[in-house]
Design a protein around this motif. Structure first.
Motif, short mmCIF file in Angstrom:
data_model
loop_
_atom_site.label_atom_id
_atom_site.label_comp_id
_atom_site.label_asym_id
_atom_site.label_seq_id
_atom_site.Cartn_x
_atom_site.Cartn_y
_atom_site.Cartn_z
N PHE A 176 3.15 -30.23 -12.67
CA PHE A 176 4.15 -29.49 -11.89
C PHE A 176 4.98 -28.57 -12.78
CE2 PHE A 176 8.52 -29.14 -10.32
CZ PHE A 176 8.31 -28.53 -9.08
N PHE A 177 5.49 -29.10 -13.88
CA PHE A 177 6.37 -28.30 -14.75
C PHE A 177 5.58 -27.31 -15.62
CE2 PHE A 177 9.37 -31.79 -13.81
CZ PHE A 177 10.42 -31.02 -13.35
N LEU A 178 4.30 -27.58 -15.84
CA LEU A 178 3.45 -26.59 -16.52
C LEU A 178 3.27 -25.37 -15.62
CD1 LEU A 178 1.64 -25.72 -18.88
CD2 LEU A 178 -0.25 -26.92 -17.76
N LEU A 179 3.00 -25.61 -14.34
CA LEU A 179 2.88 -24.51 -13.37
C LEU A 179 4.22 -23.78 -13.22
CD1 LEU A 179 0.74 -26.27 -10.60
CD2 LEU A 179 -0.03 -24.56 -12.25
N ASN A 180 5.30 -24.54 -13.24
CA ASN A 180 6.65 -23.96 -13.18
C ASN A 180 6.91 -23.05 -14.38
OD1 ASN A 180 9.57 -24.54 -14.50
ND2 ASN A 180 9.82 -24.26 -12.30
N TYR A 181 6.49 -23.51 -15.55
CA TYR A 181 6.68 -22.75 -16.80
C TYR A 181 5.88 -21.45 -16.76
CZ TYR A 181 6.64 -21.88 -21.87
OH TYR A 181 6.76 -21.33 -23.12
N PRO A 190 5.27 -44.42 -16.17
CA PRO A 190 3.97 -43.88 -16.59
C PRO A 190 3.21 -43.15 -15.49
CG PRO A 190 4.26 -46.15 -17.34
CD PRO A 190 5.37 -45.87 -16.38
N GLY A 191 3.31 -43.66 -14.25
CA GLY A 191 2.56 -43.06 -13.15
C GLY A 191 3.01 -41.65 -12.79
N LEU A 192 4.22 -41.28 -13.20
CA LEU A 192 4.75 -39.96 -12.86
C LEU A 192 4.54 -38.93 -13.97
CD1 LEU A 192 8.16 -40.93 -11.20
CD2 LEU A 192 6.09 -40.15 -10.04
N GLN A 193 4.12 -39.37 -15.14
CA GLN A 193 4.01 -38.48 -16.30
C GLN A 193 3.04 -37.32 -16.06
OE1 GLN A 193 6.00 -38.75 -18.99
NE2 GLN A 193 6.95 -40.61 -18.19
N PHE A 198 5.93 -35.37 -21.77
CA PHE A 198 5.08 -36.00 -20.75
C PHE A 198 3.75 -36.49 -21.32
CE2 PHE A 198 7.55 -33.17 -17.74
CZ PHE A 198 8.24 -34.21 -17.15
N VAL A 199 3.29 -35.90 -22.41
CA VAL A 199 1.96 -36.23 -22.94
C VAL A 199 2.00 -36.97 -24.28
CG1 VAL A 199 0.82 -34.33 -21.74
CG2 VAL A 199 1.79 -33.93 -24.01
N LEU A 239 13.91 -38.02 -27.46
CA LEU A 239 14.22 -37.57 -26.10
C LEU A 239 13.51 -38.47 -25.10
CD1 LEU A 239 13.80 -33.73 -26.70
CD2 LEU A 239 15.97 -34.92 -26.32
N MET A 240 14.29 -39.13 -24.23
CA MET A 240 13.70 -40.04 -23.24
C MET A 240 12.91 -39.29 -22.18
SD MET A 240 16.51 -43.03 -22.53
CE MET A 240 15.49 -43.71 -21.23
N GLY A 241 13.26 -38.03 -21.96
CA GLY A 241 12.57 -37.23 -20.95
C GLY A 241 13.15 -37.40 -19.57
#
Length: 316
Positions: free
Chosen positions: A36-41, A27-30, A91-92, A20-22
């Motif tokens: 952001f998406f962890l807080l969203n989750y 790299p700077g946005l990872q 992302f990680v 999965l490319m994601g």
């Protein structure tokens, strides 16, 4: 799930896993996107779980409208576990892989919850129509038995649609590239990787998605056309305001869900539009499930009262 297993045995794919490319390769946005998406989750899980508990614990919310909202939150809660964890891992981790079976399972549950969401929103539009246009017959038309049948039908239709999408996808051959230009196993990105003819799949996907969109859109549009006609003929300004207030949250949810969904599923014609499709899909897979509890809480006096009563009950 036995039919899916049987069809999986018939697959001629040499690919055993996908990459999965994601959402982005920059790299700077990872790290910022991961936060952001962890807080969203977390907000999605906590928000929908809280709303479900609130409806369950307060007897005055045991009405058809909140029964549907409970099911919508339940779908969004389960839905969050389909896409978010794998996306966050992407992302990680240096190489975000998913097995062939895992990819087909993700596709199945993704289709199941999206389809079910569409039908639940449709049932909610019918509920608002009956409440405003046929108030004297509301308890008859929206009895507990009918509400349960509507929900059972929503989940059954969602299951059938997911089985069709997944079953036809499993029959394809994947033998060359295994890099999915997406953060999840979605229909169109997978079709682009197949080394066999996808004509039947595209036809079936168009038929299933078209049926859902046409059927649900007609019911929702007719329901709100009748509601609007009824509101126009209301003599009381207070009744007019109350009628609009009961529909406001649902209109916002339907507009966001269907709007972002249709934008994401316009067939990509270029690499740039594929990226745009991923951005739009973020809204209906990750953002809207987080927003729904807020939409139905902040705009709803009954929910606000239930929150106050629940807090008072806990603190006293």
């Amino acid at each position: 799930m036995q039919p899916v297993k049987q069809m999986a045995m018939k697959s001629n794919s040499s690919v055993t896993e996908f990459i999965l490319m994601g959402l982005t390769v920059q790299p700077g946005l990872q790290l910022p996107l991961f936060v952001f998406f962890l807080l969203n989750y977390i907000a999605t899980v906590v928000g929908n779980l809280s709303l479900m508990n609130l409806i369950y614990l307060n007897s005055h919310l045991h009405t058809p409208m909140y029964f549907f909202i409970f099911n919508l939150s339940c779908i969004d809660f389960c839905y969050s576990f389909v896409c978010s964890p794998k996306m966050l891992m992407g992302f990680v981790s240096e190489k975000n892989t998913i097995s062939f079976k895992g990819c087909m399972s993700q596709l199945f549950f993704f289709c199941f919850f999206v389809n079910s969401d569409c039908y639940v929103l449709t049932a909610m539009a019918y509920d608002r129509y009956v409440a405003i246009c046929q108030p004297l017959q509301y308890t008859t038309f929206m009895s507990p038995k009918i509400c349960c049948l509507l929900m059972f039908g929503s989940y059954l239709m969602g299951f059938a649609g997911a089985m069709v999408h997944t079953g036809f996808m499993i029959r394809l051959s994947f033998c060359d590239s295994n890099i999915i230009n997406h953060y999840m196993c979605d229909i169109f990105p997978l079709l682009q990787l197949s080394c066999s003819s996808t004509y039947v799949n595209e036809l079936v996907s168009s038929a299933v998605v078209g049926t859902i969109l046409i059927l649900s859109s007609i019911i929702i549009l007719v329901s709100y056309a009748m509601i609007l006609f009824n509101i126009i003929h209301m003599s009381s300004g207070k009744a007019w305001s109350k009628a609009l207030g009961t529909c406001g949250s649902h209109i916002i949810t339907v507009s966001l869900f269907y709007g972002s969904g249709m934008l994401a599923y316009v067939k990509p014609a270029s690499t740039e539009s594929v990226g745009q499709g991923k951005i739009f899909s973020v809204f209906y897979t990750l953002v809207i499930p987080m927003l729904n509890p807020l939409i139905y809480s902040l705009r709803n006096k009954d929910v606000k009262d239930a929150v106050k009563k629940t807090i008072k009950r806990i603190t006293s």
